[in-house]
Design an enzyme around this catalytic site. Structure first.
Site, PDB file in Angstrom:
ATOM      1  N   GLY A   9       0.567  -1.435  -0.042  1.00 45.20           N
ATOM      2  CA  GLY A   9      -0.081  -0.163  -0.019  1.00 45.20           C
ATOM      3  C   GLY A   9       0.795   1.190  -0.053  1.00 45.20           C
ATOM      4  N   ASP A  65       1.625   3.151   4.981  1.00 47.79           N
ATOM      5  CA  ASP A  65       0.271   3.837   4.483  1.00 47.79           C
ATOM      6  C   ASP A  65      -0.633   4.269   5.624  1.00 47.79           C
ATOM      7  OD1 ASP A  65      -0.280   1.224   4.398  1.00 47.79           O
ATOM      8  OD2 ASP A  65      -1.538   1.405   2.673  1.00 47.79           O
ATOM      9  N   ASP A  68      -3.396   1.480  11.808  1.00 43.54           N
ATOM     10  CA  ASP A  68      -4.758   1.099  12.154  1.00 43.54           C
ATOM     11  C   ASP A  68      -4.726   0.387  13.577  1.00 43.54           C
ATOM     12  OD1 ASP A  68      -7.382  -0.003  12.005  1.00 43.54           O
ATOM     13  OD2 ASP A  68      -7.018  -1.457  10.437  1.00 43.54           O
ATOM     14  N   LYS A  96      -5.031   6.015  11.789  1.00 47.95           N
ATOM     15  CA  LYS A  96      -6.652   5.684  12.571  1.00 47.95           C
ATOM     16  C   LYS A  96      -6.552   5.590  13.807  1.00 47.95           C
ATOM     17  CE  LYS A  96      -8.263   3.027   8.266  1.00 47.95           C
ATOM     18  NZ  LYS A  96      -9.109   1.798   8.056  1.00 47.95           N
ATOM     19  N   PHE A 117     -12.832   3.185   5.914  1.00 50.80           N
ATOM     20  CA  PHE A 117     -11.825   1.879   5.016  1.00 50.80           C
ATOM     21  C   PHE A 117     -11.590   2.848   3.952  1.00 50.80           C
ATOM     22  CE2 PHE A 117      -9.961  -0.916   2.378  1.00 50.80           C
ATOM     23  CZ  PHE A 117      -9.333  -1.686   3.231  1.00 50.80           C
ATOM     24  N   ASP A 124      -5.374  -0.206  -0.970  1.00 55.37           N
ATOM     25  CA  ASP A 124      -6.458  -1.201  -1.971  1.00 55.37           C
ATOM     26  C   ASP A 124      -7.624  -1.732  -0.871  1.00 55.37           C
ATOM     27  OD1 ASP A 124      -4.874  -3.042  -0.090  1.00 55.37           O
ATOM     28  OD2 ASP A 124      -5.493  -4.591  -1.312  1.00 55.37           O
ATOM     29  N   ARG A 130      -5.924   0.773  -6.326  1.00 56.17           N
ATOM     30  CA  ARG A 130      -4.658   1.166  -5.767  1.00 56.17           C
ATOM     31  C   ARG A 130      -4.363   2.601  -6.654  1.00 56.17           C
ATOM     32  NH1 ARG A 130      -2.087  -2.188  -2.128  1.00 56.17           N
ATOM     33  NH2 ARG A 130      -2.203  -4.363  -2.477  1.00 56.17           N
TER      34      ARG A 130
HETATM   35  P1  IMP Z   1      -2.226  -2.409  11.471  1.00 56.61           P
HETATM   36  O1  IMP Z   1      -1.155  -3.494  11.753  1.00 56.61           O
HETATM   37  O2  IMP Z   1      -3.660  -3.104  12.212  1.00 56.61           O
HETATM   38  O3  IMP Z   1      -1.960  -1.047  11.944  1.00 56.61           O
HETATM   39  O4  IMP Z   1      -2.671  -2.298  10.096  1.00 56.61           O
HETATM   40  C1  IMP Z   1      -1.934  -1.477   9.004  1.00 56.61           C
HETATM   41  C2  IMP Z   1      -2.090  -2.102   7.704  1.00 56.61           C
HETATM   42  O5  IMP Z   1      -3.407  -2.429   7.302  1.00 56.61           O
HETATM   43  C3  IMP Z   1      -1.698  -1.117   6.449  1.00 56.61           C
HETATM   44  O6  IMP Z   1      -0.434  -1.282   6.063  1.00 56.61           O
HETATM   45  C4  IMP Z   1      -2.729  -1.410   5.373  1.00 56.61           C
HETATM   46  O7  IMP Z   1      -2.217  -2.457   4.713  1.00 56.61           O
HETATM   47  C5  IMP Z   1      -3.960  -1.978   6.073  1.00 56.61           C
HETATM   48  N1  IMP Z   1      -5.002  -1.062   6.197  1.00 56.61           N
HETATM   49  C6  IMP Z   1      -5.761  -0.706   7.534  1.00 56.61           C
HETATM   50  N2  IMP Z   1      -6.631   0.162   6.938  1.00 56.61           N
HETATM   51  C7  IMP Z   1      -6.890   0.118   5.735  1.00 56.61           C
HETATM   52  C8  IMP Z   1      -7.616   1.095   4.990  1.00 56.61           C
HETATM   53  O8  IMP Z   1      -8.517   1.567   5.343  1.00 56.61           O
HETATM   54  N3  IMP Z   1      -7.340   0.898   3.546  1.00 56.61           N
HETATM   55  C9  IMP Z   1      -6.511   0.085   2.990  1.00 56.61           C
HETATM   56  N4  IMP Z   1      -5.675  -0.679   3.813  1.00 56.61           N
HETATM   57  C10 IMP Z   1      -5.725  -0.519   5.428  1.00 56.61           C
HETATM   58 MG    MG Z   2      -0.120  -2.556   4.348  1.00 59.82          MG
END
Ligand code: IMP
Ligand code: MG
Length: 155
Positions: A9, A65, A68, A96, A117, A124, A130
């Site tokens: 991403g 990117d 989360d 987020k 999202f 993506d 993308r």
């Molecule tokens: P984390 O490990 O839960 O912080 O997830 C981070 C990853 O989740 C990012 O690198 C993205 O690949 C994916 N991700 C989280 N939210 C979104 C979104 O809204 N759109 C696309 N990818 C997301």
């Molecule tokens: Mg990612």
């Protein structure tokens, strides 16, 4: 300095960010994914493709990117610290904060967003969208049937 982008991403953001960083640096990439993407209980992050070069003694900027749950950035920061980087900083385009599960605060944040999202600018939804030249919010009713009544069904 090594800029470590977390694919897939992040590819557009790293392309722009790298051109704006005014100190000499190299760009490397890691492909990482949370174990069981849909399970909130898993704190593990799996490395599918590791960085190409050693980070020992180097200043590392990990770039994602989106932050989360925070698991990806927290795990990768720990990994690079264990590899004896001179310093490890984290950066995300979108944060987020409301969805955070792990206690991590990225050092550099483009913007804090609500629980949407989002797609486009490299990001993506099931490998699609993308290439959009903007960042868009996917309407909740497209992935959550419960939201259909509230949101309408106009695509
Ligand atoms: P984390 O490990 O839960 O912080 O997830 C981070 C990853 O989740 C990012 O690198 C993205 O690949 C994916 N991700 C989280 N939210 C979104 C979104 O809204 N759109 C696309 N990818 C997301
Ligand atoms: Mg990612």
């Amino acid at each position: 300095m090594v800029v470590v982008g977390l694919l897939d991403g992040v590819f557009m953001f790293v392309a722009d960010l790298s051109r704006d960083i005014e100190v000499p640096h190299v760009v490397d990439f890691v492909v990482a994914s949370s174990y069981g993407a849909n399970t909130v209980s898993s704190g593990n992050v799996k490395i599918k493709k590791d960085a190409s070069a050693s980070v020992r003694g180097k200043h590392v900027l990990i770039v994602d990117d989106i932050c989360d749950s925070g698991r990806t950035l927290a795990s990768l920061a720990e990994l690079f610290r264990s590899r004896e980087a001179a310093s490890v900083r984290t950066c995300c385009l979108l944060d987020k904060t409301c969805r955070r599960v792990v206690d991590v605060q990225p050092d550099y944040v483009g913007a804090v967003i609500d629980d949407h999202f989002v797609v486009g600018y490299g990001m993506d939804w099931d490998a699609k969208y993308r290439s959009l030249p903007f960042i868009g919010i996917v309407k909740p009713h497209l992935y959550d049937p419960a939201a259909r009544v509230e949101e309408g069904d106009d695509g």
